[in-house]
Design a protein around this motif. Structure first.
Motif, PDB file in Angstrom:
ATOM      1  N   LYS A  58       0.893  -1.070  -0.086  1.00 16.56           N
ATOM      2  CA  LYS A  58      -0.002   0.147   0.058  1.00 16.56           C
ATOM      3  C   LYS A  58       0.843   1.285  -0.037  1.00 16.56           C
ATOM      4  O   LYS A  58       1.825   1.305   0.766  1.00 16.56           O
ATOM      5  CB  LYS A  58      -0.839   0.164   1.466  1.00 16.56           C
ATOM      6  N   TYR A  59       0.257   2.315  -0.681  1.00 16.77           N
ATOM      7  CA  TYR A  59       1.392   3.543  -0.813  1.00 16.77           C
ATOM      8  C   TYR A  59       0.568   4.545  -0.473  1.00 16.77           C
ATOM      9  O   TYR A  59      -0.718   4.749  -0.686  1.00 16.77           O
ATOM     10  CB  TYR A  59       1.524   3.568  -2.368  1.00 16.77           C
ATOM     11  N   LEU A  60       1.502   5.766  -0.115  1.00 16.52           N
ATOM     12  CA  LEU A  60       0.659   6.954   0.116  1.00 16.52           C
ATOM     13  C   LEU A  60       1.620   7.808  -0.762  1.00 16.52           C
ATOM     14  O   LEU A  60       3.016   7.775  -0.768  1.00 16.52           O
ATOM     15  CB  LEU A  60       0.894   7.473   1.631  1.00 16.52           C
ATOM     16  N   SER A  61       1.352   8.748  -1.747  1.00 23.71           N
ATOM     17  CA  SER A  61       1.670   9.623  -2.652  1.00 23.71           C
ATOM     18  C   SER A  61       1.554  11.106  -2.273  1.00 23.71           C
ATOM     19  O   SER A  61       0.138  11.304  -2.214  1.00 23.71           O
ATOM     20  CB  SER A  61       1.493   9.314  -3.925  1.00 23.71           C
ATOM     21  N   LEU A  62       2.513  12.037  -2.082  1.00 21.08           N
ATOM     22  CA  LEU A  62       2.008  13.413  -1.734  1.00 21.08           C
ATOM     23  C   LEU A  62       2.880  14.107  -3.031  1.00 21.08           C
ATOM     24  O   LEU A  62       4.212  14.013  -3.231  1.00 21.08           O
ATOM     25  CB  LEU A  62       2.817  13.832  -0.504  1.00 21.08           C
ATOM     26  N   SER A  63       1.940  14.885  -3.636  1.00 21.31           N
ATOM     27  CA  SER A  63       2.949  15.818  -4.794  1.00 21.31           C
ATOM     28  C   SER A  63       2.748  17.194  -4.399  1.00 21.31           C
ATOM     29  O   SER A  63       1.880  17.510  -3.888  1.00 21.31           O
ATOM     30  CB  SER A  63       2.206  15.334  -5.963  1.00 21.31           C
ATOM     31  N   GLY A  64       3.805  18.057  -4.908  1.00 21.53           N
ATOM     32  CA  GLY A  64       3.808  19.304  -4.611  1.00 21.53           C
ATOM     33  C   GLY A  64       4.215  19.784  -3.218  1.00 21.53           C
ATOM     34  O   GLY A  64       3.931  21.065  -3.057  1.00 21.53           O
ATOM     35  N   THR A  65       4.880  19.105  -2.592  1.00 28.74           N
ATOM     36  CA  THR A  65       5.315  19.676  -1.407  1.00 28.74           C
ATOM     37  C   THR A  65       6.785  20.261  -1.330  1.00 28.74           C
ATOM     38  O   THR A  65       7.361  19.821  -2.161  1.00 28.74           O
ATOM     39  CB  THR A  65       5.693  18.272  -0.231  1.00 28.74           C
ATOM     40  N   ARG A  66       6.924  21.328  -0.706  1.00 29.80           N
ATOM     41  CA  ARG A  66       8.340  21.905  -0.677  1.00 29.80           C
ATOM     42  C   ARG A  66       9.081  21.294   0.197  1.00 29.80           C
ATOM     43  O   ARG A  66      10.443  21.399   0.403  1.00 29.80           O
ATOM     44  CB  ARG A  66       8.292  23.424  -0.576  1.00 29.80           C
ATOM     45  N   TYR A  67       8.447  20.742   1.491  1.00 24.20           N
ATOM     46  CA  TYR A  67       9.270  20.397   2.612  1.00 24.20           C
ATOM     47  C   TYR A  67       8.351  19.107   3.134  1.00 24.20           C
ATOM     48  O   TYR A  67       7.261  19.158   3.394  1.00 24.20           O
ATOM     49  CB  TYR A  67       9.262  21.449   3.853  1.00 24.20           C
ATOM     50  N   CYS A  68       8.924  17.976   3.372  1.00 23.72           N
ATOM     51  CA  CYS A  68       8.191  16.778   3.833  1.00 23.72           C
ATOM     52  C   CYS A  68       8.930  15.933   4.943  1.00 23.72           C
ATOM     53  O   CYS A  68      10.574  15.807   4.731  1.00 23.72           O
ATOM     54  CB  CYS A  68       8.217  15.880   2.733  1.00 23.72           C
ATOM     55  N   GLY A 101      11.450  19.966  -3.752  1.00 28.42           N
ATOM     56  CA  GLY A 101      10.150  20.111  -4.266  1.00 28.42           C
ATOM     57  C   GLY A 101       9.753  18.794  -5.131  1.00 28.42           C
ATOM     58  O   GLY A 101      10.883  18.414  -5.730  1.00 28.42           O
ATOM     59  N   GLY A 102       8.558  18.445  -5.136  1.00 28.64           N
ATOM     60  CA  GLY A 102       8.108  17.278  -6.043  1.00 28.64           C
ATOM     61  C   GLY A 102       7.268  16.196  -5.346  1.00 28.64           C
ATOM     62  O   GLY A 102       6.619  16.403  -4.300  1.00 28.64           O
ATOM     63  N   LYS A 103       7.336  15.145  -5.823  1.00 31.52           N
ATOM     64  CA  LYS A 103       6.511  13.932  -5.348  1.00 31.52           C
ATOM     65  C   LYS A 103       6.961  13.303  -4.276  1.00 31.52           C
ATOM     66  O   LYS A 103       8.337  12.717  -4.495  1.00 31.52           O
ATOM     67  CB  LYS A 103       6.077  13.007  -6.482  1.00 31.52           C
ATOM     68  N   VAL A 104       6.488  12.761  -3.049  1.00 35.10           N
ATOM     69  CA  VAL A 104       7.167  11.934  -2.406  1.00 35.10           C
ATOM     70  C   VAL A 104       6.396  10.418  -2.098  1.00 35.10           C
ATOM     71  O   VAL A 104       4.927  10.580  -2.043  1.00 35.10           O
ATOM     72  CB  VAL A 104       7.076  12.809  -0.948  1.00 35.10           C
ATOM     73  N   LEU A 105       6.846   9.538  -2.255  1.00 30.97           N
ATOM     74  CA  LEU A 105       6.133   8.202  -1.997  1.00 30.97           C
ATOM     75  C   LEU A 105       6.590   7.406  -1.019  1.00 30.97           C
ATOM     76  O   LEU A 105       7.744   7.164  -0.628  1.00 30.97           O
ATOM     77  CB  LEU A 105       6.393   7.308  -3.505  1.00 30.97           C
ATOM     78  N   ILE A 106       5.343   6.808  -0.211  1.00 34.00           N
ATOM     79  CA  ILE A 106       5.855   6.286   1.090  1.00 34.00           C
ATOM     80  C   ILE A 106       4.905   4.868   0.955  1.00 34.00           C
ATOM     81  O   ILE A 106       4.036   4.707   0.752  1.00 34.00           O
ATOM     82  CB  ILE A 106       5.228   6.945   2.518  1.00 34.00           C
ATOM     83  N   SER A 107       5.615   4.022   1.226  1.00 30.19           N
ATOM     84  CA  SER A 107       4.972   2.381   1.211  1.00 30.19           C
ATOM     85  C   SER A 107       5.469   1.674   2.340  1.00 30.19           C
ATOM     86  O   SER A 107       6.261   1.842   3.292  1.00 30.19           O
ATOM     87  CB  SER A 107       5.604   1.884   0.206  1.00 30.19           C
ATOM     88  N   GLY A 108       4.494   0.708   2.899  1.00 30.40           N
ATOM     89  CA  GLY A 108       4.572  -0.079   4.118  1.00 30.40           C
ATOM     90  C   GLY A 108       5.225  -1.298   3.767  1.00 30.40           C
ATOM     91  O   GLY A 108       5.263  -1.856   2.508  1.00 30.40           O
TER      92      GLY A 108
END
Length: 120
Positions: A58-68, A101-108
């Motif tokens: 399962k994935y969580l995707s965040l896009s358009g973040t400057r800081y994460c 900046g850009g897309k961040v992908l997190i997976s379990g």
């Protein structure tokens, strides 16, 4: 020119501002108000945060973040971001801060992985 301060004050008070003066003061005031509002929003806003449980695949995707900032709370999670060039596997208590900046992908990784994510 004026010998009496009261006469000088009355003469300048009676002078009406020109069209250019009115336009410039309005622009200056609105620009100043906008800059102050943006600075206040950056300083006082708590940002956005999320705690998510991810199972294997399962994935969580965040896009358009400057800081994460991603922190692993339970299990193991896999984190990757555009412009970073590295994949990271975090275990409980570890965290990573991504400033690109850009897309961040997190997976379990595993059945019960939990991550705390904060971005701006």
């Amino acid at each position: 020119m004026f010998t009496d301060r009261i006469k000088e004050d009355r003469a300048f008070a009676a002078a009406k501002p020109g069209l250019l003066d009115v336009w410039l003061s309005g622009w200056r005031d609105s620009r100043f108000a906008r800059i102050v509002a943006e600075a206040g929003q950056r300083l006082l806003s708590p940002g956005k945060s999320l705690t998510v449980r991810l199972s294997q695949g399962k994935y969580l995707s965040l896009s358009g973040t400057r800081y994460c900032r991603v922190e692993c709370r339970r299990g193991a999670i896999w984190v990757t971001a555009t412009g970073d060039g590295r994949d990271r596997v975090l275990t409980p208590g570890q965290r990573v801060t991504l400033t690109h900046g850009g897309k961040v992908l997190i997976s379990g990784r595993g059945e019960s992985s939990e991550a705390a994510v904060r971005w701006d």
